[in-house]
Design a protein around this motif. Structure first.
Motif, PDB file in Angstrom:
ATOM      1  N   LEU A 169     -98.858  -1.636   9.286  1.00 38.03           N
ATOM      2  CA  LEU A 169     -98.069  -2.374   9.905  1.00 38.03           C
ATOM      3  C   LEU A 169     -98.673  -3.826  10.498  1.00 38.03           C
ATOM      4  O   LEU A 169     -97.857  -4.786  10.508  1.00 38.03           O
ATOM      5  N   ASN A 170     -99.795  -3.760  11.177  1.00 42.61           N
ATOM      6  CA  ASN A 170    -100.315  -4.991  11.677  1.00 42.61           C
ATOM      7  C   ASN A 170    -100.490  -5.846  10.542  1.00 42.61           C
ATOM      8  O   ASN A 170    -100.016  -6.993  10.471  1.00 42.61           O
ATOM      9  N   ASP A 171    -101.207  -5.515   9.371  1.00 41.80           N
ATOM     10  CA  ASP A 171    -101.282  -6.293   8.199  1.00 41.80           C
ATOM     11  C   ASP A 171    -100.002  -6.932   7.615  1.00 41.80           C
ATOM     12  O   ASP A 171     -99.988  -8.139   7.465  1.00 41.80           O
ATOM     13  N   ALA A 172     -98.900  -6.231   7.410  1.00 40.02           N
ATOM     14  CA  ALA A 172     -97.692  -6.462   7.032  1.00 40.02           C
ATOM     15  C   ALA A 172     -97.321  -7.881   7.903  1.00 40.02           C
ATOM     16  O   ALA A 172     -96.465  -8.626   7.569  1.00 40.02           O
ATOM     17  N   LEU A 173     -97.165  -7.481   9.368  1.00 34.17           N
ATOM     18  CA  LEU A 173     -96.504  -8.113  10.235  1.00 34.17           C
ATOM     19  C   LEU A 173     -97.235  -9.739  10.476  1.00 34.17           C
ATOM     20  O   LEU A 173     -96.557 -10.539  10.337  1.00 34.17           O
ATOM     21  N   PHE A 174     -98.621  -9.784  10.179  1.00 36.88           N
ATOM     22  CA  PHE A 174     -99.174 -10.934  10.111  1.00 36.88           C
ATOM     23  C   PHE A 174     -99.036 -11.775   8.684  1.00 36.88           C
ATOM     24  O   PHE A 174     -98.778 -12.889   8.943  1.00 36.88           O
ATOM     25  N   GLY A 193     -92.004 -21.405   6.545  1.00 42.24           N
ATOM     26  CA  GLY A 193     -91.009 -21.608   6.142  1.00 42.24           C
ATOM     27  C   GLY A 193     -90.765 -20.816   4.780  1.00 42.24           C
ATOM     28  O   GLY A 193     -89.748 -21.380   3.971  1.00 42.24           O
ATOM     29  N   ALA A 194     -91.660 -20.156   4.244  1.00 41.33           N
ATOM     30  CA  ALA A 194     -91.678 -19.509   2.956  1.00 41.33           C
ATOM     31  C   ALA A 194     -90.714 -18.074   2.997  1.00 41.33           C
ATOM     32  O   ALA A 194     -90.613 -17.554   1.960  1.00 41.33           O
ATOM     33  N   ALA A 195     -90.187 -17.827   4.296  1.00 41.64           N
ATOM     34  CA  ALA A 195     -89.538 -16.550   4.230  1.00 41.64           C
ATOM     35  C   ALA A 195     -88.490 -16.946   5.335  1.00 41.64           C
ATOM     36  O   ALA A 195     -88.732 -17.702   6.455  1.00 41.64           O
ATOM     37  N   THR A 196     -87.452 -16.059   5.339  1.00 39.92           N
ATOM     38  CA  THR A 196     -86.427 -16.344   6.355  1.00 39.92           C
ATOM     39  C   THR A 196     -86.541 -15.109   7.451  1.00 39.92           C
ATOM     40  O   THR A 196     -87.364 -13.995   6.893  1.00 39.92           O
ATOM     41  N   PRO A 197     -85.987 -15.317   8.498  1.00 38.84           N
ATOM     42  CA  PRO A 197     -86.145 -13.991   9.472  1.00 38.84           C
ATOM     43  C   PRO A 197     -85.463 -12.870   8.922  1.00 38.84           C
ATOM     44  O   PRO A 197     -86.200 -11.599   9.031  1.00 38.84           O
ATOM     45  N   GLU A 198     -84.384 -13.051   8.016  1.00 40.40           N
ATOM     46  CA  GLU A 198     -83.892 -11.619   7.338  1.00 40.40           C
ATOM     47  C   GLU A 198     -84.824 -11.271   6.352  1.00 40.40           C
ATOM     48  O   GLU A 198     -84.919  -9.926   6.248  1.00 40.40           O
ATOM     49  N   GLU A 199     -85.603 -12.057   5.616  1.00 32.67           N
ATOM     50  CA  GLU A 199     -86.399 -11.508   4.697  1.00 32.67           C
ATOM     51  C   GLU A 199     -87.775 -10.988   5.297  1.00 32.67           C
ATOM     52  O   GLU A 199     -88.196  -9.795   4.634  1.00 32.67           O
ATOM     53  N   ALA A 200     -87.980 -11.599   6.304  1.00 35.30           N
ATOM     54  CA  ALA A 200     -89.127 -10.866   7.215  1.00 35.30           C
ATOM     55  C   ALA A 200     -88.869  -9.475   7.595  1.00 35.30           C
ATOM     56  O   ALA A 200     -89.828  -8.526   7.445  1.00 35.30           O
ATOM     57  N   ALA A 201     -87.718  -9.362   8.085  1.00 32.49           N
ATOM     58  CA  ALA A 201     -87.422  -8.238   8.650  1.00 32.49           C
ATOM     59  C   ALA A 201     -87.299  -7.064   7.453  1.00 32.49           C
ATOM     60  O   ALA A 201     -87.607  -5.745   7.664  1.00 32.49           O
ATOM     61  N   ALA A 202     -86.739  -7.443   6.223  1.00 36.56           N
ATOM     62  CA  ALA A 202     -86.391  -6.611   5.342  1.00 36.56           C
ATOM     63  C   ALA A 202     -87.821  -6.030   4.717  1.00 36.56           C
ATOM     64  O   ALA A 202     -88.049  -5.051   4.491  1.00 36.56           O
ATOM     65  N   ALA A 203     -89.099  -7.114   4.651  1.00 29.32           N
ATOM     66  CA  ALA A 203     -90.232  -6.639   4.345  1.00 29.32           C
ATOM     67  C   ALA A 203     -90.943  -5.565   5.307  1.00 29.32           C
ATOM     68  O   ALA A 203     -91.463  -4.797   4.789  1.00 29.32           O
ATOM     69  N   MET A 204     -90.595  -6.188   6.594  1.00 25.32           N
ATOM     70  CA  MET A 204     -91.146  -5.186   7.484  1.00 25.32           C
ATOM     71  C   MET A 204     -90.575  -3.501   7.545  1.00 25.32           C
ATOM     72  O   MET A 204     -91.351  -2.535   7.643  1.00 25.32           O
ATOM     73  N   GLU A 205     -89.365  -3.494   7.321  1.00 26.88           N
ATOM     74  CA  GLU A 205     -88.773  -2.288   7.301  1.00 26.88           C
ATOM     75  C   GLU A 205     -89.268  -1.325   6.027  1.00 26.88           C
ATOM     76  O   GLU A 205     -89.569  -0.352   6.229  1.00 26.88           O
ATOM     77  N   GLU A 206     -89.637  -2.250   4.925  1.00 31.31           N
ATOM     78  CA  GLU A 206     -90.144  -1.561   3.629  1.00 31.31           C
ATOM     79  C   GLU A 206     -91.700  -0.823   3.962  1.00 31.31           C
ATOM     80  O   GLU A 206     -91.961  -0.124   3.508  1.00 31.31           O
ATOM     81  N   ALA A 207     -92.359  -1.985   4.642  1.00 33.88           N
ATOM     82  CA  ALA A 207     -93.699  -1.714   5.147  1.00 33.88           C
ATOM     83  C   ALA A 207     -93.638  -0.269   5.972  1.00 33.88           C
ATOM     84  O   ALA A 207     -94.458   0.506   5.885  1.00 33.88           O
ATOM     85  N   ALA A 208     -92.760  -0.163   7.188  1.00 33.29           N
ATOM     86  CA  ALA A 208     -92.753   0.945   7.824  1.00 33.29           C
ATOM     87  C   ALA A 208     -92.359   2.215   7.181  1.00 33.29           C
ATOM     88  O   ALA A 208     -92.954   3.122   7.300  1.00 33.29           O
ATOM     89  N   ALA A 209     -91.520   1.958   6.299  1.00 34.19           N
ATOM     90  CA  ALA A 209     -90.930   3.298   5.541  1.00 34.19           C
ATOM     91  C   ALA A 209     -92.564   3.870   4.601  1.00 34.19           C
ATOM     92  O   ALA A 209     -92.099   5.080   4.529  1.00 34.19           O
ATOM     93  N   GLY A 210     -93.170   3.012   4.290  1.00 30.32           N
ATOM     94  CA  GLY A 210     -94.380   3.266   3.554  1.00 30.32           C
ATOM     95  C   GLY A 210     -95.594   4.069   4.374  1.00 30.32           C
ATOM     96  O   GLY A 210     -96.635   4.541   3.880  1.00 30.32           O
ATOM     97  N   ILE A 211     -95.331   4.312   5.605  1.00 29.31           N
ATOM     98  CA  ILE A 211     -96.423   4.671   6.474  1.00 29.31           C
ATOM     99  C   ILE A 211     -96.005   6.088   7.210  1.00 29.31           C
ATOM    100  O   ILE A 211     -94.814   6.286   7.728  1.00 29.31           O
ATOM    101  N   ALA A 212     -96.997   6.963   6.877  1.00 27.81           N
ATOM    102  CA  ALA A 212     -96.518   8.364   7.478  1.00 27.81           C
ATOM    103  C   ALA A 212     -96.939   8.465   8.906  1.00 27.81           C
ATOM    104  O   ALA A 212     -98.278   7.860   9.089  1.00 27.81           O
ATOM    105  N   LYS A 213     -96.200   9.013   9.860  1.00 28.53           N
ATOM    106  CA  LYS A 213     -96.455   9.317  11.129  1.00 28.53           C
ATOM    107  C   LYS A 213     -97.851  10.108  11.214  1.00 28.53           C
ATOM    108  O   LYS A 213     -97.799  11.317  10.410  1.00 28.53           O
TER     109      LYS A 213
END
Length: 477
Positions: free
Chosen positions: A443-448, A457-477
């Motif tokens: 999650l740290n790597d994806a956020l950075f 400016g290569a991503a919008t806030p909405e795109e960043a949020a979607a990418a982080m949601e996808e990264a979080a979904a792939g992490i097992a607690k």
């Protein structure tokens, strides 16, 4: 994973690293590795003088247990006022060895990434040090299988109520490693603050420190118009990016900030998108300096904030409580540096919500689970994290991990006291979170990555949020 909730009992200063970025994602540019000097090793061999903690049998037999201690630069902080690497490690070793006649510690420090890289090799070779400096969070999670659980040691020496002796926030990220306690903290910091040269600000046409985002934007325009850079930000550093985003996110919605980093909330929530939007506005509103994404804060940015002679040539820097150490009267540069009327403020409020601060332990200490001298290694950990609080408090610069920590016995300068009052009040408020990065390295790597894209400016806030949601979904607690 448990939800992270920050409860910080501020009020006492303590030992820690002079610059305290977390390296959870493994990116370079961390504050704690701000120069390339070689490892400094203590080889103190003098006879001990005071009674110690090793078993009577060992002392009676004249046996001395040898232990090795390894950590990174500045993790040992300004112990007893020492700041140079060689002086600091020698002072730590001398003090411990003199008061523990049955134990002899050899202390080594190095650049933080070198420290962790060496641990990976040494653990595999079964030659790792007995005592290990470790950053709570993802780094602790990475190495915890190699570390000895310490709660039993603490209960034996400090009592069954040992945890009540420490502030809750000091164990927030450490406890997230599960049911066991694999490390003990020795230092707390408050980050997400802005330090400013009030003399330079005034000379550049800024009468008061900005309280709101709109005022910050206006101040940045004024500073740029006067030929100054605005807010110095180390956008190349992972820890600076984490601190900045977490500060913004916690200001907007602290509870949701806790949830998304604990994988208990959605990254596509409206307030998360808003936080990404404000992070991007740092660049589009001209609040941070041009080229911020290619700047490391130590020493590239910080050398402009304060050089070795105390000269300061920039008006503001995104920094933390560790910089209070610069306001000690015994510093050779203090008189020159303090003549700039150095002050500290919080990040500006966003849409009427008060700026948040981040409170978390900067460094903790673990015992190698394969050490042949675990009891002696624990003695060093206990000594540094509990027994020596008065000495390390008097080193100044940070906050204690103990609830009943002693007050400093050294005289404080007026500007140090003023900075301390601002930071401690903020840290004691409800506007805090108790971590400075995710517990999950992925999650740290994806956020950075997403923050870098937002900054360019290569991503919008909405795109960043979607990418982080996808990264979080792939992490097992």
């Amino acid at each position: 994973m448990k939800k992270v909730i920050a409860l910080f009992l501020a009020g006492m200063m303590v030992l820690s690293l002079t610059a305290c970025g977390d390296t959870a994602s493994g990116n370079s540019g961390d504050a704690a590795s701000k120069d390339d000097s070689a490892a400094e090793e203590s080889t103190e061999e003098s006879a001990p003088e005071a009674a110690g903690s090793e078993s009577d049998e060992n002392v009676a037999d004249g046996e001395v247990v040898e232990i090795t201690v390894q950590s990174w630069q500045y993790a040992l902080g300004n112990y007893k006022g020492f700041s140079e690497d060689s002086e600091l490690t020698q002072a730590i070793a001398d003090e411990f060895n003199a008061t523990h006649p049955g134990i002899h510690a050899t202390v080594t420090i190095m650049r933080q990434e070198d420290h962790y890289n060496a641990l990976r090799v040494d653990f595999a070779a079964e030659s790792a040090p007995d005592v290990i400096g470790i950053a709570p969070g993802a780094d602790l999670e990475q190495f915890k299988s190699q570390l000895e659980p310490l709660a039993g040691y603490a209960a034996k020496d400090l009592g069954d109520d040992w945890k009540d002796k420490f502030t809750e926030a000091s164990f927030t990220t450490i406890a997230l490693s599960g049911d066991e306690i694999y490390a003990f903290p020795s230092a707390m910091s408050a980050s997400g603050t802005i330090w400013y040269n009030n003399k330079l600000m005034t000379e550049s046409g800024v009468d008061t420190f900005p309280a709101t985002w709109e005022e910050m934007k206006s101040v940045a325009e004024t500073l740029r118009g006067a030929g100054q850079i605005p807010l110095m930000f180390g956008g190349k550093d992972n820890w600076q990016n984490y601190d900045m985003f977490l500060t913004i996110m916690a200001t907007i919605n602290k509870d949701l900030c806790n949830d998304i980093f604990a994988l208990e909330g959605s990254w596509t929530e409206e307030d998360v998108v808003k936080a990404f939007d404000y992070y991007q506005k740092l660049f589009t509103d001209g609040i941070v300096q041009d080229g911020a994404l290619s700047t490391t804060i130590y020493n590239e940015g910080y050398s402009q904030w304060k050089d070795d002679d105390g000269n300061s040539t920039i008006p503001m820097i995104f920094n933390g409580s560790w910089d209070m150490g610069s306001l000690k009267a015994e510093n050779s540069f203090y008189e020159n540096f303090s003549s700039n009327d150095i002050r500290v403020g919080l990040m500006p409020s966003i849409e009427g919500k008060e700026g948040a601060v981040l409170t978390a332990p900067d460094v903790a200490w673990g015992v190698n689970a394969n050490s042949a001298n675990k009891e002696a290694a624990w003695e060093f950990v206990k000594w540094l994290c509990y027994d020596m609080q008065q000495d390390v408090v008097d080193g100044l610069g940070f906050f204690s991990v103990l609830k009943d920590a002693p007050s400093p016995t050294v005289e404080l300068t007026a500007d140090y006291q003023a900075a301390y009052d601002v930071i401690s009040a903020a840290a004691a408020s409800e506007h805090t979170v108790g971590f400075r990065s995710s517990f999950y390295t992925e999650l740290n790597d994806a956020l950075f990555d997403q923050l870098q894209l937002l900054g360019t400016g290569a991503a919008t806030p909405e795109e960043a949020a979607a990418a982080m949601e996808e990264a979080a979904a792939g992490i097992a607690k």
